[in-house]
Scaffold this motif. Structure first.
Motif, short mmCIF file in Angstrom:
data_model
loop_
_atom_site.label_atom_id
_atom_site.label_comp_id
_atom_site.label_asym_id
_atom_site.label_seq_id
_atom_site.Cartn_x
_atom_site.Cartn_y
_atom_site.Cartn_z
N THR A 183 -17.37 5.83 -11.43
CA THR A 183 -17.82 4.45 -11.23
C THR A 183 -16.62 3.51 -11.20
O THR A 183 -15.74 3.59 -12.05
CB THR A 183 -18.80 4.03 -12.33
N HIS A 184 -16.62 2.64 -10.19
CA HIS A 184 -15.54 1.66 -10.02
C HIS A 184 -16.15 0.25 -10.12
O HIS A 184 -17.24 0.00 -9.60
CB HIS A 184 -14.85 1.85 -8.67
N TYR A 185 -15.38 -0.65 -10.75
CA TYR A 185 -15.89 -1.99 -11.07
C TYR A 185 -15.02 -3.05 -10.40
O TYR A 185 -13.78 -2.99 -10.49
CB TYR A 185 -15.91 -2.21 -12.58
N TYR A 186 -15.70 -4.05 -9.76
CA TYR A 186 -14.99 -5.12 -9.06
C TYR A 186 -15.66 -6.46 -9.41
O TYR A 186 -16.89 -6.55 -9.50
CB TYR A 186 -15.04 -4.90 -7.54
N ILE A 187 -14.82 -7.48 -9.56
CA ILE A 187 -15.34 -8.83 -9.85
C ILE A 187 -14.52 -9.86 -9.06
O ILE A 187 -13.46 -9.53 -8.51
CB ILE A 187 -15.25 -9.18 -11.36
#
Length: 231
Positions: free
Chosen positions: A108-112
């Motif tokens: 899982t990769h997280y971007y904001i």
């Protein structure tokens, strides 16, 4: 000759490289984040999570964040920073739009977005990528076919073999020959026996067609005459 082989080998290598590149490109997918909405402050906090759930992400795919430069950013963060919208701790940040990000590993990769309160308003994305597409199930072994119930039942005894036409027919037993001096039975032929008119030095043996009693009488008569002549 050697130059021709070298050119042919080089051409084959180029074709193989092109096919490998084409296969890799065909296997990769570019996902435009948010679809036609793009990368912006969404109308609801669950917008990007709903969009991500409708996609299938693989290692090597591209995430295309469509936004105007100076209005938004794309920052890759940890899960903790993602949950808390912590813009002070980031892994990488892209400020020029549109931005293309490659999914380089499974998980899982997280971007904001680090601009203002955009993350708190729902401008955040989490994607889970797999190494490959789901493999096809392995073929199951074919079930063994039970023996047919219509198999013939063996008989209690074997049938006697039928003699072939080529078998030899047993020969009839030979007819025993008549003892010496015994007359042969009369022939069934209707031909009358012929007596030679020329006398010989020795008495003529009656024809085999004469009756046995007559032949015997003549024999004893001849024997009597011979004995009388001797004595």
């Amino acid at each position: 000759m050697a130059a021709g082989k070298y050119k042919m080998g080089a051409a084959m290598m180029m074709v193989a490289a092109f096919l490998a590149l084409f296969h890799t490109s065909a296997a990769q997918t570019t996902h435009t984040v948010g679809g036609t909405t793009g990368w912006t402050v969404p109308s609801s906090s669950s917008f990007y999570s709903s969009w991500a759930s409708s996609q299938t992400f693989k290692v090597g795919d591209f995430l295309e964040f469509d936004f105007s430069t100076g209005v938004h950013t794309v920052a890759k963060v940890t899960q903790a920073a993602y949950d808390a919208c912590n813009t002070g701790t980031t892994i990488s940040v892209t400020t020029t739009g549109p931005a293309n990000v490659t999914i380089d590993s499974a998980g899982t990769h997280y971007y904001i977005c680090t601009v203002g309160q955009h993350c708190s308003l729902g401008q955040k994305l989490a994607v889970t990528a797999t190494t490959t597409t789901s493999a096809s199930p392995a073929p199951q072994p074919a079930a063994a076919t039970p023996p047919s119930s219509s198999a013939p039942t063996p008989t209690s005894r074997a049938a006697a073999p039928t003699p072939t036409a080529s078998a030899k027919t047993p020969k009839a037993a030979p007819t025993p020959s008549s003892p010496s001096g015994t007359a042969t039975p009369p022939s069934t032929s209707s031909t009358t026996p012929t007596v030679s008119s020329t006398p010989t030095s020795s008495p003529t043996t009656p024809s085999s067609s004469a009756p046995p009693a007559a032949v015997a009488g003549l024999f004893f008569s001849f024997l009597s005459v011979a004995l009388a002549f001797l004595y």
